[in-house]
Write a protein that holds these residues in place. Structure first.
Motif, short mmCIF file in Angstrom:
data_model
loop_
_atom_site.label_atom_id
_atom_site.label_comp_id
_atom_site.label_asym_id
_atom_site.label_seq_id
_atom_site.Cartn_x
_atom_site.Cartn_y
_atom_site.Cartn_z
N PHE A 1 42.96 53.12 30.73
CA PHE A 1 43.91 52.52 30.05
C PHE A 1 43.76 50.69 31.07
CE2 PHE A 1 44.98 54.92 33.73
CZ PHE A 1 46.25 54.80 34.01
N THR A 2 45.07 50.33 30.74
CA THR A 2 44.80 48.77 31.03
C THR A 2 45.21 48.79 32.19
OG1 THR A 2 45.49 47.76 28.90
CG2 THR A 2 46.17 46.22 30.82
N MET A 3 46.60 49.67 32.71
CA MET A 3 46.13 48.93 34.58
C MET A 3 45.88 50.16 34.57
SD MET A 3 49.02 46.94 35.06
CE MET A 3 48.41 47.46 36.51
N GLY A 4 44.89 51.62 34.71
CA GLY A 4 44.39 52.11 35.55
C GLY A 4 43.42 51.10 35.72
N ALA A 5 43.04 50.10 34.42
CA ALA A 5 42.05 49.40 34.62
C ALA A 5 41.68 48.22 35.48
CB ALA A 5 41.16 48.60 32.83
N MET A 6 43.01 47.16 35.41
CA MET A 6 43.46 46.59 36.49
C MET A 6 42.63 46.91 37.52
SD MET A 6 46.49 44.38 33.84
CE MET A 6 46.49 42.89 33.01
N VAL A 7 43.55 48.03 38.03
CA VAL A 7 44.26 48.33 39.21
C VAL A 7 42.28 48.47 40.04
CG1 VAL A 7 44.58 50.36 40.75
CG2 VAL A 7 46.14 49.46 39.91
N ALA A 8 41.11 49.57 39.16
CA ALA A 8 40.14 49.07 39.43
C ALA A 8 39.63 48.38 39.46
CB ALA A 8 39.16 50.30 38.08
N THR B 1 34.01 49.74 37.19
CA THR B 1 34.85 49.28 36.83
C THR B 1 35.79 48.72 38.72
OG1 THR B 1 36.30 50.37 36.66
CG2 THR B 1 35.64 48.31 34.89
N MET B 2 34.76 49.56 39.56
CA MET B 2 36.10 49.77 40.88
C MET B 2 35.04 48.53 41.89
SD MET B 2 37.05 53.41 41.61
CE MET B 2 35.08 53.88 41.28
N ASP C 1 27.75 40.18 49.35
CA ASP C 1 27.66 42.25 49.99
C ASP C 1 29.17 42.23 50.76
OD1 ASP C 1 26.27 44.19 50.36
OD2 ASP C 1 24.71 43.80 51.95
N THR C 2 30.67 42.12 50.27
CA THR C 2 31.84 42.55 50.19
C THR C 2 32.22 43.97 49.92
OG1 THR C 2 32.18 40.73 51.23
CG2 THR C 2 33.56 41.94 51.39
N ALA C 3 31.80 45.45 50.36
CA ALA C 3 31.89 46.02 50.13
C ALA C 3 34.22 46.06 50.08
CB ALA C 3 32.19 47.41 51.06
N PHE C 4 34.34 46.88 48.48
CA PHE C 4 35.96 46.26 48.55
C PHE C 4 36.45 47.86 48.06
CE2 PHE C 4 39.74 45.00 46.67
CZ PHE C 4 40.10 43.74 47.60
N GLY C 5 37.22 48.21 48.74
CA GLY C 5 37.32 49.90 48.02
C GLY C 5 36.82 50.67 47.96
N LEU C 6 36.64 51.16 47.37
CA LEU C 6 35.44 52.01 46.49
C LEU C 6 33.56 51.41 45.48
CD1 LEU C 6 37.23 55.28 45.03
CD2 LEU C 6 36.59 54.27 47.28
#
Length: 399
Positions: free
Chosen positions: A107-114, A347-348, A362-367
């Motif tokens: 869903f949109t906000m879930g996708a934006m956060v990911a 998308t993460m 090559d920068t890890a970001f969150g998951l």
């Protein structure tokens, strides 16, 4: 992951991925090391640790509402998104063709956060209850560093424009909380650009049509590009949220008139193509060669699109549905041909990949991990999607 104050599962998820075992309770540590052993290698990389980042490019990110990659397939939809497909096949473009939808990001906000924070929204709510809960939350990810926070720290001026109400699902609060200077939604756009005269607005029930929105987005782009600061501009289209193509598409004879979501896709294809051309022409006219354009679906097409029916009708049964995502880089060291990246990801992985194109590889970001590095969790084999789902569901059952 709405706010730590709203839902404790946020911190639980981060503990599961945290590199320090001291932050994991005995029970969590057991689950982490046994049931989810294949996930244990994918630790949460805190973007707060990104230091001394000196950006080389400006960023334009267009979220295509529900416009998944399947629409780009000429065998299934031969006349639906030819212009975006052409952009994907153009020189200086990198297309990411194996981008799956992460669990809890459909869903949109879930996708934006990911796609901006490298994490999912964790909640036991489903359907519109998620959007209601997000809209009522006092804070939106106050303890999480997202891409907007990183870019703000690097001196970026940042703007978001969307045709819908900013209050819906807490969208405005999210952007205002994570480094954005200007956040414009339905009401703000009507006031700023139409002096609150709704009679002059190209608008549907949800908000501004994409013809009006993308004109405004380009106006914002010109303003930002005229400044002496690096910047990011994010926009979210709306027409493909339902069968509501913009009036301009009818005026310009873009529509087939089948009164289905496909006409909305045709319209978005047409309008986004015009927007991209305006940005490129503007850059060429002003000698600008440091713009990175990212175009991609926020999430897969919703049920009302009947996309599975179309796939079966066109003998595409068994086809894996994926998100659309391509980068247009107008300063890619002279490469004059498109690039296709087939690394499996979700998308993460987008924020890490954007950082690579902005000059921090090559920068890890969150998951998430940089898709060009081929170090994403999804690229390591196994059934990451189901394993991740099981991990989240197991945490939900324990609360």
């Amino acid at each position: 992951l709405i706010s730590f104050a709203v839902h404790p599962l946020s911190s639980d998820l981060l503990r599961h991925y945290a590199p320090s075992a001291a932050t994991v309770t005995p029970r969590q540590k057991e689950d982490y090391s046994t049931k989810n052993s294949s996930l244990s290698q994918q630790v949460y990389a805190d973007p707060k640790e990104i230091q001394n980042f000196h950006p080389k490019k400006n960023l334009v990110y267009i979220y295509l509402e529900s416009l998944e990659r399947t629409y780009f397939d000429p065998k299934i939809f031969p006349d639906v998104a030819p212009r975006l497909r052409k952009w994907e096949e153009s020189k200086n473009t990198t297309a990411f063709t194996h981008l799956h939808q992460a669990y809890l990001s459909g869903f949109t906000m879930g996708a934006m956060v990911a796609s901006q924070c490298g994490i999912p929204i964790v909640t036991d709510k489903r359907g519109n209850d998620i959007n209601i809960m997000l809209g009522e939350a006092n804070d939106f990810l106050p303890g999480v560093t997202c891409l907007g926070d990183v870019l703000k720290g690097a001196g970026y001026r940042q703007t978001f424009v969307g045709g819908a109400d900013l209050a819906f699902a807490g969208k405005g609060r999210f952007y205002k909380s994570h480094g954005f200077d200007t956040v414009l939604g339905k009401h703000e756009l009507i006031e700023k650009y139409y002096n609150n005269n709704t009679q002059d607005v190209s608008m549907a029930s949800w908000g501004l049509y994409d013809d009006a929105l993308l004109d405004i987005a380009f106006d914002q782009y010109k303003t930002l590009s005229a400044s002496n600061h690096p910047f990011s501009l994010y926009a979210l289209t709306l027409d493909t949220h339902d069968v509501h193509p913009s009036p301009r598409c009818k005026e310009d004879n873009v529509l087939v008139g089948d009164k289905t979501i496909l006409d909305s896709v045709r319209c978005t294809d047409y309008l986004v193509d015009k927007f991209l051309r305006r940005v490129v022409d503007h850059d060429n006219e002003h000698g600008i060669n440091n713009t990175l354009i990212v175009v991609g679906s926020d999430h897969l097409a919703m049920g009302y699109s009947n996309i599975e029916t179309h796939i079966k009708k066109r003998k595409g049964g068994g086809k894996k549905r994926r998100n659309s995502l391509f980068f247009v880089d107008n300063n890619d060291n002279g490469t004059d041909h498109p690039s296709v990246n087939i690394t499996p990801g979700t998308t993460m992985d987008i924020p890490s990949t954007i950082l690579k194109f902005l000059g921090r590889p090559d920068t890890a970001f969150g998951l998430g991990r940089d898709l060009t590095s081929k170090k994403t969790r999804a690229s390591r084999g196994g059934d990451f999607e189901n394993e991740f789902r099981e991990l989240v569901e197991s945490m939900l059952k324990n609360h």
